[in-house]
Design a protein around this motif. Structure first.
Motif, short mmCIF file in Angstrom:
data_model
loop_
_atom_site.label_atom_id
_atom_site.label_comp_id
_atom_site.label_asym_id
_atom_site.label_seq_id
_atom_site.Cartn_x
_atom_site.Cartn_y
_atom_site.Cartn_z
N VAL A 27 32.18 58.54 25.87
CA VAL A 27 31.99 57.40 26.48
C VAL A 27 30.79 57.26 26.81
O VAL A 27 30.28 58.19 26.82
CB VAL A 27 32.82 58.24 28.58
N CYS A 28 29.90 56.41 26.75
CA CYS A 28 28.75 55.47 27.44
C CYS A 28 28.52 55.08 28.85
O CYS A 28 29.80 54.11 29.36
CB CYS A 28 28.49 54.66 26.67
N VAL A 29 27.60 55.40 28.92
CA VAL A 29 27.07 55.30 30.82
C VAL A 29 25.83 54.60 31.07
O VAL A 29 24.96 55.74 30.89
CB VAL A 29 27.90 56.19 32.08
N LEU A 30 25.73 53.84 31.83
CA LEU A 30 24.63 53.34 31.59
C LEU A 30 24.49 53.13 32.76
O LEU A 30 25.24 52.33 34.23
CB LEU A 30 23.46 51.81 31.54
N ALA A 31 23.22 54.21 34.45
CA ALA A 31 23.34 53.67 35.90
C ALA A 31 22.31 53.14 35.95
O ALA A 31 20.58 53.36 35.12
CB ALA A 31 23.55 55.29 36.60
N ILE A 125 27.56 60.37 27.04
CA ILE A 125 26.80 59.62 26.63
C ILE A 125 25.77 59.27 28.37
O ILE A 125 26.31 57.94 28.90
CB ILE A 125 25.99 58.78 25.43
N PHE A 126 25.24 59.73 28.48
CA PHE A 126 24.67 59.26 30.15
C PHE A 126 22.57 58.46 30.27
O PHE A 126 22.09 59.19 30.04
CB PHE A 126 24.92 60.09 31.45
N VAL A 127 22.64 57.57 31.05
CA VAL A 127 21.22 56.89 30.64
C VAL A 127 21.52 56.74 32.58
O VAL A 127 21.91 55.93 32.99
CB VAL A 127 20.92 56.18 30.17
N SER A 128 20.08 56.76 33.07
CA SER A 128 19.90 56.64 34.74
C SER A 128 18.42 56.10 34.59
O SER A 128 17.69 56.95 33.65
CB SER A 128 19.95 57.52 35.30
N PHE A 129 18.60 54.75 34.31
CA PHE A 129 17.34 53.56 34.18
C PHE A 129 16.24 54.19 35.12
O PHE A 129 14.88 54.05 34.03
CB PHE A 129 17.52 52.70 34.24
N ALA A 130 16.92 54.39 36.10
CA ALA A 130 15.28 53.95 37.44
C ALA A 130 14.27 55.72 37.16
O ALA A 130 13.56 55.91 37.41
CB ALA A 130 15.84 53.83 38.90
#
Length: 202
Positions: A27-31, A125-130
């Motif tokens: 599962v991919c998450v982009l915050a 797979i988690f990315v928090s952009f800020a």
């Protein structure tokens, strides 16, 4: 920070391809950000507004009413400026931002139903952009079989792509790398694909 529809489709296709070779799930998450951090903007503005009257009393002949008005204006102006998203995140200590991003990643792991897999072979797979934060969380079934350092290659590849502004390519690469690890330990079986093959943008 945006992902085009085409990029989202590419990531979804990469997940589908990877999961065809394993009974695990990806599962991919982009915050966009792990928190709005408005409490920090409020705190800094309030601190400045509390200090300002002492300076005005010491160096001006302002009346109490003018000092009180100045205090309100200082708080309001600083809050408006500091609550702008670009500056707001810089007011927060790095360790706080990382802790908040880690908490958000763990929440997404639960929200997306990763822990409901019977074989416990889900990978988030988690990315928090800020926060420029990347985290790969493996459920117990796969985590017990591989050293945590195994995921570092995917994390570094994803971070590199994020830094270059190629978030879509980064997710595709990370999915491929995580899929290879899952395939080595959880080959295809009767386990159904229970989770959507897509990226969640929050």
């Amino acid at each position: 920070m945006t992902l085009s529809i085409e990029e989202q489709r590419r990531i979804g296709a990469a997940i589908q391809t990877a999961e065809a070779k394993t009974s695990g799930e990806i599962v991919c998450v982009l915050a966009r950000a792990s928190s709005d951090y408005l409490a920090y903007a409020t705190a800094w503005s309030a601190l400045a507004a509390l200090i300002a009257p002492w300076l005005l009393i010491a160096f001006t002949q302002f009346s109490v009413q003018r000092i009180f008005l100045a205090q309100i204006l200082i708080f309001t102006a600083l809050f408006v400026v500091s609550s702008a998203s670009g500056l707001r995140h810089r007011l927060v200590p790095r360790r706080v931002r990382r802790a908040q991003a880690h908490r958000a990643a763990m929440e997404q792991f639960m929200i997306r139903g990763m822990a409901r897999k019977a074989n416990r072979a889900g990978v988030l797979i988690f990315v928090s952009f800020a926060e420029r934060y990347v985290r790969i969380i493996a459920d117990d079934g796969i985590a017990d079989k591989v050293d945590p350092s195994v995921w570092q290659d995917a994390v570094e590849a994803l971070l590199g792509h994020v830094s270059d502004g190629r978030i879509g390519d980064g997710f595709v690469t990370a999915v491929e790398k995580c899929g290879a690890v899952l395939a080595a330990h959880f080959p295809p079986g009767e386990q159904k694909d229970e989770l959507p093959d897509r990226i969640f943008v929050i």
